[in-house]
Scaffold this active site. Structure first.
Site, mmCIF file in Angstrom:
data_model
loop_
_atom_site.group_PDB
_atom_site.id
_atom_site.type_symbol
_atom_site.label_atom_id
_atom_site.label_comp_id
_atom_site.label_asym_id
_atom_site.label_seq_id
_atom_site.Cartn_x
_atom_site.Cartn_y
_atom_site.Cartn_z
ATOM 1 N N HIS A 1 0.852 -1.203 0.000
ATOM 2 C CA HIS A 1 0.000 0.000 0.000
ATOM 3 C C HIS A 1 0.879 1.241 0.000
ATOM 4 O O HIS A 1 1.903 1.313 0.671
ATOM 5 C CB HIS A 1 -1.043 -0.006 1.116
ATOM 6 C CG HIS A 1 -0.592 0.231 2.519
ATOM 7 N ND1 HIS A 1 -0.436 1.499 3.046
ATOM 8 C CD2 HIS A 1 -0.305 -0.618 3.530
ATOM 9 C CE1 HIS A 1 -0.083 1.402 4.318
ATOM 10 N NE2 HIS A 1 0.021 0.129 4.636
ATOM 11 N N GLU B 1 -5.455 1.979 1.681
ATOM 12 C CA GLU B 1 -5.398 0.787 2.553
ATOM 13 C C GLU B 1 -5.794 1.146 3.968
ATOM 14 O O GLU B 1 -6.499 0.405 4.646
ATOM 15 C CB GLU B 1 -3.989 0.182 2.538
ATOM 16 C CG GLU B 1 -3.874 -1.149 3.309
ATOM 17 C CD GLU B 1 -3.449 -0.987 4.768
ATOM 18 O OE1 GLU B 1 -3.342 -2.003 5.460
ATOM 19 O OE2 GLU B 1 -3.255 0.151 5.232
ATOM 20 N N ASP C 1 4.289 -4.837 3.734
ATOM 21 C CA ASP C 1 3.720 -3.771 4.559
ATOM 22 C C ASP C 1 4.543 -3.696 5.843
ATOM 23 O O ASP C 1 4.572 -4.660 6.607
ATOM 24 C CB ASP C 1 2.244 -4.092 4.853
ATOM 25 C CG ASP C 1 1.507 -2.927 5.509
ATOM 26 O OD1 ASP C 1 2.137 -1.917 5.855
ATOM 27 O OD2 ASP C 1 0.270 -3.062 5.676
#
Ligand code: PHE
Ligand code: ZN
Ligand code: ZN
Ligand code: ZN
Length: 259
Positions: A85, A131, A160
């Site tokens: 993201h 996100e 992430d």
């Protein structure tokens, strides 16, 4: 697989920090900082020879974008997908969460182009919007893919929070043991300890897992600056970014069948 200097990914993260600084301090959905982040990823990939798709969506009355790039070599019916993201929360620049993953995936894509890699399978790369608002961008992407296209995705790998300086044990998502084993091979080869983590619905892999697509991912863990103002470039380290980037590249090379 290539041996990519951590400095390469740090340079991308520095760009994202500059973008936040120039846009009121953050890169959250609905802000000029997010738009500039998407512009940066898109233009960097375009310059490297990728055909880049910018997928627009609306959330909470604001435009958002996913940026998608595919390396046009290999069987289009067998896709290996790496994603991260690109947005952050409003509190700060969002550099560990998730300039780090965005930079590691960007550098992996650039390494594929630099090597003129010839994979057996297709490599596709995605940077997701919104996100932090509830996996909005990645959910929009998978929901709008025809089921015949979803069926071509063999694996989705998520990055992430992969830049925390003080990591002692890397986390590997438990979701697909087979995919997780590929990441473990990389860390084992470097003598780095790993553990299994289950972050279930907390990041974009969930938007793929929902449709039965095998998923995995890695994280160097949360940190005291999580979702805070101090999640700046000072919050991530070059050595750790080298490992996240090379773990991503290792998985891309192995899973897509690059000789
Ligand atoms: N970074 C995720 C979020 O805030 C959550 C997360 C936690 C991801 C732990 C990976 C590991 O968006
Ligand atoms: Zn397949
Ligand atoms: Zn977050
Ligand atoms: Zn995150």
């Amino acid at each position: 697989p290539p041996d990519i200097p951590g400095a390469n990914s740090m340079a991308h993260a520095n760009q994202l920090q500059s973008i936040a600084t120039a846009n009121g301090g953050n890169r959250a959905h609905g802000t000029s900082g997010y738009r500039a982040s998407a512009d940066f990823i898109q233009s960097t990939l375009s310059r490297a020879g990728f055909t880049v798709t910018r997928q627009q969506f609306t959330y909470n009355g604001a435009l958002g974008w996913n940026v998608i790039a595919e390396w046009p070599v290999g069987n289009p019916n067998d896709v290996v997908f790496l994603g991260a993201h690109l947005d952050g929360v409003r509190a700060g620049a969002g550099i560990n969460d998730n300039g780090s993953g965005s930079s590691a995936v960007l550098e992996t894509a650039l390494a594929v182009a630099r090597d003129n890699a010839q994979p057996t399978k297709r490599l596709r790369f995605g940077w997701w919007g919104a996100e932090e608002n509830g996996l909005i961008g990645s959910a929009y992407y998978t929901r709008n893919l025809p089921s015949s296209e979803r069926a071509k995705i063999d694996a989705y790998l998520n990055f992430d929070m992969v830049g925390q300086r003080d990591t002692t044990r890397w986390g590997i998502y438990v979701d697909s043991p087979t995919l997780g084993a590929t990441f473990k091979q990389y860390f084992d080869s470097k003598g780095i300890a790993t553990r299994s983590i289950d972050i279930s619905g907390r990041s974009d892999h969930a938007s793929f897992a929902r449709y039965g697509i095998p998923v995995s991912g890695i994280s160097s863990g949360s940190d005291p600056c999580y979702h805070s103002r101090c999640d700046t470039i000072a919050n991530i380290g070059e050595r750790v970014m080298g490992h996240s980037t090379n773990a991503a590249a290792y998985a891309a090379w192995r899973l897509a069948g690059i000789p």
